[in-house]
Design a protein around this motif. Structure first.
Motif, PDB file in Angstrom:
ATOM      1  N   LYS A  30      -5.479  54.040  20.793  1.00  7.43           N
ATOM      2  CA  LYS A  30      -4.793  52.821  20.384  1.00  7.43           C
ATOM      3  C   LYS A  30      -5.703  51.595  20.583  1.00  7.43           C
ATOM      4  N   GLY A  31      -5.902  50.832  19.526  1.00 10.69           N
ATOM      5  CA  GLY A  31      -6.735  49.633  19.638  1.00 10.69           C
ATOM      6  C   GLY A  31      -8.233  49.911  19.606  1.00 10.69           C
ATOM      7  N   ARG A  32      -8.611  51.173  19.412  1.00 10.42           N
ATOM      8  CA  ARG A  32     -10.040  51.508  19.337  1.00 10.42           C
ATOM      9  C   ARG A  32     -10.243  52.541  18.237  1.00 10.42           C
ATOM     10  N   TYR A  33     -10.994  52.172  17.236  1.00 10.99           N
ATOM     11  CA  TYR A  33     -11.156  53.028  16.061  1.00 10.99           C
ATOM     12  C   TYR A  33     -12.631  53.106  15.694  1.00 10.99           C
ATOM     13  N   GLN A  74     -13.732  52.942  12.318  1.00 12.60           N
ATOM     14  CA  GLN A  74     -13.857  51.784  11.429  1.00 12.60           C
ATOM     15  C   GLN A  74     -12.795  50.801  11.879  1.00 12.60           C
ATOM     16  N   PHE A  75     -13.206  49.596  12.195  1.00  5.68           N
ATOM     17  CA  PHE A  75     -12.241  48.557  12.563  1.00  5.68           C
ATOM     18  C   PHE A  75     -12.685  47.268  11.877  1.00  5.68           C
ATOM     19  N   HIS A  76     -11.869  46.242  12.005  1.00  6.13           N
ATOM     20  CA  HIS A  76     -12.164  45.012  11.260  1.00  6.13           C
ATOM     21  C   HIS A  76     -12.292  43.831  12.203  1.00  6.13           C
ATOM     22  N   GLN A  77     -13.201  42.981  11.889  1.00  9.18           N
ATOM     23  CA  GLN A  77     -13.385  41.785  12.703  1.00  9.18           C
ATOM     24  C   GLN A  77     -13.344  40.524  11.849  1.00  9.18           C
ATOM     25  N   ILE A  78     -12.918  39.458  12.508  1.00  9.94           N
ATOM     26  CA  ILE A  78     -13.125  38.122  11.965  1.00  9.94           C
ATOM     27  C   ILE A  78     -14.209  37.511  12.843  1.00  9.94           C
ATOM     28  N   ARG A  85     -20.865  40.649  28.235  1.00 14.28           N
ATOM     29  CA  ARG A  85     -20.445  41.134  26.929  1.00 14.28           C
ATOM     30  C   ARG A  85     -21.228  42.413  26.607  1.00 14.28           C
ATOM     31  N   GLY A  86     -20.735  43.157  25.620  1.00 15.15           N
ATOM     32  CA  GLY A  86     -21.339  44.459  25.321  1.00 15.15           C
ATOM     33  C   GLY A  86     -22.649  44.379  24.547  1.00 15.15           C
ATOM     34  N   LEU A  87     -23.147  43.176  24.340  1.00 13.62           N
ATOM     35  CA  LEU A  87     -24.372  43.014  23.561  1.00 13.62           C
ATOM     36  C   LEU A  87     -25.353  42.190  24.380  1.00 13.62           C
ATOM     37  N   ASP A  88     -26.624  42.475  24.190  1.00 15.20           N
ATOM     38  CA  ASP A  88     -27.642  41.866  25.057  1.00 15.20           C
ATOM     39  C   ASP A  88     -28.011  40.428  24.713  1.00 15.20           C
ATOM     40  N   VAL A  95      -8.967  40.937  22.855  1.00 16.86           N
ATOM     41  CA  VAL A  95      -8.613  40.681  21.458  1.00 16.86           C
ATOM     42  C   VAL A  95      -9.823  40.104  20.726  1.00 16.86           C
ATOM     43  N   GLY A  96     -10.585  39.336  21.457  1.00 19.08           N
ATOM     44  CA  GLY A  96     -11.766  38.737  20.845  1.00 19.08           C
ATOM     45  C   GLY A  96     -12.694  38.242  21.925  1.00 19.08           C
ATOM     46  N   GLY A  97     -13.935  38.038  21.551  1.00 18.12           N
ATOM     47  CA  GLY A  97     -14.876  37.537  22.544  1.00 18.12           C
ATOM     48  C   GLY A  97     -16.138  37.034  21.878  1.00 18.12           C
ATOM     49  N   PHE A 138     -17.955  33.949  17.943  1.00 18.41           N
ATOM     50  CA  PHE A 138     -17.077  34.980  18.510  1.00 18.41           C
ATOM     51  C   PHE A 138     -16.649  35.960  17.439  1.00 18.41           C
ATOM     52  N   ALA A 139     -16.095  37.090  17.905  1.00 19.21           N
ATOM     53  CA  ALA A 139     -15.515  38.082  16.999  1.00 19.21           C
ATOM     54  C   ALA A 139     -14.128  38.439  17.494  1.00 19.21           C
ATOM     55  N   ILE A 140     -13.206  38.549  16.549  1.00 13.91           N
ATOM     56  CA  ILE A 140     -11.841  38.949  16.875  1.00 13.91           C
ATOM     57  C   ILE A 140     -11.604  40.330  16.274  1.00 13.91           C
ATOM     58  N   GLY A 141     -10.984  41.225  17.044  1.00 15.65           N
ATOM     59  CA  GLY A 141     -10.652  42.542  16.507  1.00 15.65           C
ATOM     60  C   GLY A 141      -9.316  42.480  15.782  1.00 15.65           C
ATOM     61  N   MET A 142      -9.338  42.748  14.486  1.00 18.32           N
ATOM     62  CA  MET A 142      -8.109  42.565  13.702  1.00 18.32           C
ATOM     63  C   MET A 142      -7.040  43.620  14.001  1.00 18.32           C
TER      64      MET A 142
HETATM   65  P1  ATP Z   1     -14.383  46.642  24.126  1.00 15.26           P
HETATM   66  O1  ATP Z   1     -14.835  46.170  25.457  1.00 15.26           O
HETATM   67  O2  ATP Z   1     -12.904  46.713  23.970  1.00 15.26           O
HETATM   68  O3  ATP Z   1     -15.112  47.869  23.668  1.00 15.26           O
HETATM   69  P2  ATP Z   1     -16.364  45.071  22.820  1.00 15.26           P
HETATM   70  O4  ATP Z   1     -16.858  44.161  23.873  1.00 15.26           O
HETATM   71  O5  ATP Z   1     -17.142  46.284  22.494  1.00 15.26           O
HETATM   72  O6  ATP Z   1     -14.833  45.482  23.122  1.00 15.26           O
HETATM   73  P3  ATP Z   1     -17.023  43.185  20.770  1.00 15.26           P
HETATM   74  O7  ATP Z   1     -18.265  43.822  20.373  1.00 15.26           O
HETATM   75  O8  ATP Z   1     -17.050  41.935  21.553  1.00 15.26           O
HETATM   76  O9  ATP Z   1     -16.090  44.263  21.509  1.00 15.26           O
HETATM   77  O10 ATP Z   1     -16.110  42.970  19.497  1.00 15.26           O
HETATM   78  C1  ATP Z   1     -15.146  41.918  19.437  1.00 15.26           C
HETATM   79  C2  ATP Z   1     -13.748  42.456  19.289  1.00 15.26           C
HETATM   80  O11 ATP Z   1     -13.689  43.520  18.341  1.00 15.26           O
HETATM   81  C3  ATP Z   1     -13.201  43.082  20.555  1.00 15.26           C
HETATM   82  O12 ATP Z   1     -12.699  42.095  21.404  1.00 15.26           O
HETATM   83  C4  ATP Z   1     -12.101  43.972  20.016  1.00 15.26           C
HETATM   84  O13 ATP Z   1     -10.922  43.226  19.766  1.00 15.26           O
HETATM   85  C5  ATP Z   1     -12.666  44.434  18.703  1.00 15.26           C
HETATM   86  N1  ATP Z   1     -13.214  45.791  18.802  1.00 15.26           N
HETATM   87  C6  ATP Z   1     -14.382  46.182  19.339  1.00 15.26           C
HETATM   88  N2  ATP Z   1     -14.559  47.503  19.213  1.00 15.26           N
HETATM   89  C7  ATP Z   1     -13.458  47.980  18.564  1.00 15.26           C
HETATM   90  C8  ATP Z   1     -13.031  49.262  18.107  1.00 15.26           C
HETATM   91  N3  ATP Z   1     -13.788  50.346  18.278  1.00 15.26           N
HETATM   92  N4  ATP Z   1     -11.830  49.365  17.482  1.00 15.26           N
HETATM   93  C9  ATP Z   1     -11.050  48.269  17.300  1.00 15.26           C
HETATM   94  N5  ATP Z   1     -11.400  47.041  17.690  1.00 15.26           N
HETATM   95  C10 ATP Z   1     -12.585  46.885  18.309  1.00 15.26           C
END
Ligand code: ATP
Ligand code: MG
Length: 425
Positions: free
Chosen positions: A118-121, A123-127, A257-260, A280-282, A303-307
């Motif tokens: 749930k909430g992790r896929y 293919q997902f969508h971002q704004i 954050r998950g990126l360097d 939800v976004g970061g 920032f990016a929001i997870g749709m």
């Molecule tokens: P998480 O810690 O939940 O893995 P992340 O730090 O990897 O998130 P970002 O790379 O910052 O996520 O992406 C921005 C947003 O995109 C996240 O806050 C989340 O809402 C959404 N997102 C990231 N990975 C996924 C995914 N696999 N499926 C659905 N939404 C996602």
């Protein structure tokens, strides 16, 4: 055997699509007011773009990218995020020479090979929102404010804003040493990934999801306590601007954050309603990325929001707008069907939702379909009516009906339906 979609890659069916359209339209409206312009970037890029920008030892690059050689043997990757592509496009098209283009947004699918839940896929969508070439802390505050305004406009409940500073290369280098010595002292208890990260990229350990590592990390030294004077001032200034905008926040020195590529102010919007998938976004500042990718040395933040997570949080009651007045044309008999078919097209061109049945079924069957389509009006074209030179317009909400002459029928219908539009508003 029937073919199904790939695990973690979902269809969005018509009954769900209204929420997506709502989210997109609110984003477009608000982002435009904040001075952002849409940019559309490709889904496929050279692998190198992501490897170089996101960082070799991040989860994304190490484990999650969909990477494959194309028919010419070139390594390509389905984008796992959008920022790297927007920066690439900015450099490639030399947009730094066009001062009218500094603030961008983009909406679209991303791909990461993660464990679907749930909430992790996959293919997902971002704004995504990116601001280039503006260094002022005011912009950090504005971008954060925009994220919150957007979530508020969609009535997303109970969001907390987590804030941290990732410092700059000047403060990160000495901090890295003190972190490494702490990690050395607990190294036996680290997971195998973190054992490796200890020497390659120790800060990544803060992002480890393994419980034992999380406990160790909770006691680790934090960058917040090692910021240089400039970074302290800069962070203070961001907080001051947020205060003046009335934004409340929680300082979270353990958030990386998950990126360097991030530096200085980073942030996440956190929800208590989605279990482990709580972001939800970061986003944050990433001043070095443009230069790393071979472009001018310009600062950036975004920032990016997870749709999908947004959609999960949208109020069940969130009503998706259908046009206020919707018409079904029910036709009985061949002649009625023929005339009805033309009328339907004509009314559609006049900006009305109109649907009909193509199968000459009974009036009862057609009324059932009209009901399913939640129309507000049904126009009945029957043989008797046609013979009289008339048609019957039924208002489904008031259950009243009236006969309308065929002559000038289009205008009559439009005036009835558009008029009741105005009454509704
Ligand atoms: P998480 O810690 O939940 O893995 P992340 O730090 O990897 O998130 P970002 O790379 O910052 O996520 O992406 C921005 C947003 O995109 C996240 O806050 C989340 O809402 C959404 N997102 C990231 N990975 C996924 C995914 N696999 N499926 C659905 N939404 C996602
Ligand atoms: Mg992730």
């Amino acid at each position: 055997m029937t073919i199904t979609a790939i695990k973690g890659i979902n269809d969005i069916l018509p009954n769900a699509v209204g929420k997506w359209q709502l989210v997109e339209s609110v984003a477009r409206r608000i982002f435009t007011n904040f001075g952002f312009q849409e940019i559309r970037i490709p889904i496929l890029e050279k692998t190198e773009l992501f490897a170089r920008s996101i960082g070799e030892s991040t989860d994304i690059v190490e484990k999650e990218m969909y990477t494959f050689p194309d028919r010419n043997g070139q390594l390509l990757t389905l984008r796992p995020e959008a920022t790297a592509s927007v920066v690439r496009a900015f450099i490639q098209h030399r947009l730094h020479l066009q001062p009218s283009m500094r603030k961008f947004y983009t909406i679209g699918p991303m791909f990461r090979h993660e464990r679907p839940q749930k909430g992790r896929y996959r293919q997902f969508h971002q704004i995504n929102v990116e601001v280039f070439a503006i260094d002022d802390p005011m912009v950090d505050a504005e971008v954060i404010y925009l994220l919150l305004v957007f979530l508020e406009e969609l009535n997303i409940p109970d969001i907390t804003l987590h804030l941290n500073s990732m410092g700059c290369p000047d403060c990160r280098q000495p901090f890295r040493q003190s972190l490494t010595s702490y990690l050395d002292s607990v190294s036996a208890k680290l997971c195998s990934d973190c054992q490796r990260r200890r020497s390659t990229n120790p800060l990544r350990i803060f992002d480890c999801k393994v419980e034992s590592c999380r406990q160790l990390v909770a006691k680790a030294p934090v960058l917040m306590d090692h910021l240089c004077d400039d970074c302290v001032d800069n962070f203070q200034s961001v907080k001051d601007h947020l205060d003046s905008l009335g934004v409340s926040y929680t300082i979270d020195p353990h958030m990386v954050r998950g990126l360097d590529y991030y530096n200085r102010t980073t942030f996440e919007a956190i929800t208590p309603h989605l279990g482990a998938q709580n972001a939800v976004g970061g986003g944050g500042r990433y001043d070095g990325l443009m230069k790393t990718l071979g472009g001018p040395d310009l600062p950036a933040t975004g920032f990016a929001i997870g749709m999908e997570r947004l959609i999960l949080l949208l109020d069940e009651q969130t009503d998706v707008e259908t046009g206020p007045n919707r018409l079904f044309v029910a036709c009985l008999g061949e002649e009625a069907q023929r005339r009805g078919f033309g009328l339907v097209q004509e009314l559609r061109l006049r900006d009305l939702f109109v649907e009909m049945d193509y199968e000459s079924r009974s009036l009862k069957a057609q009324m059932r379909r009209a009901d399913k389509l939640s129309v507000t009006h049904v126009l009945i074209l029957g043989e008797d009516e046609l013979a009289r030179g008339a048609a019957t317009l039924r208002n489904m909400e008031t259950s009243t009906q009236e006969e309308i002459p065929l002559e000038g029928l289009t205008e009559q219908i439009l005036s009835r339906l558009k008029l009741s539009d105005q009454e509704l508003t």
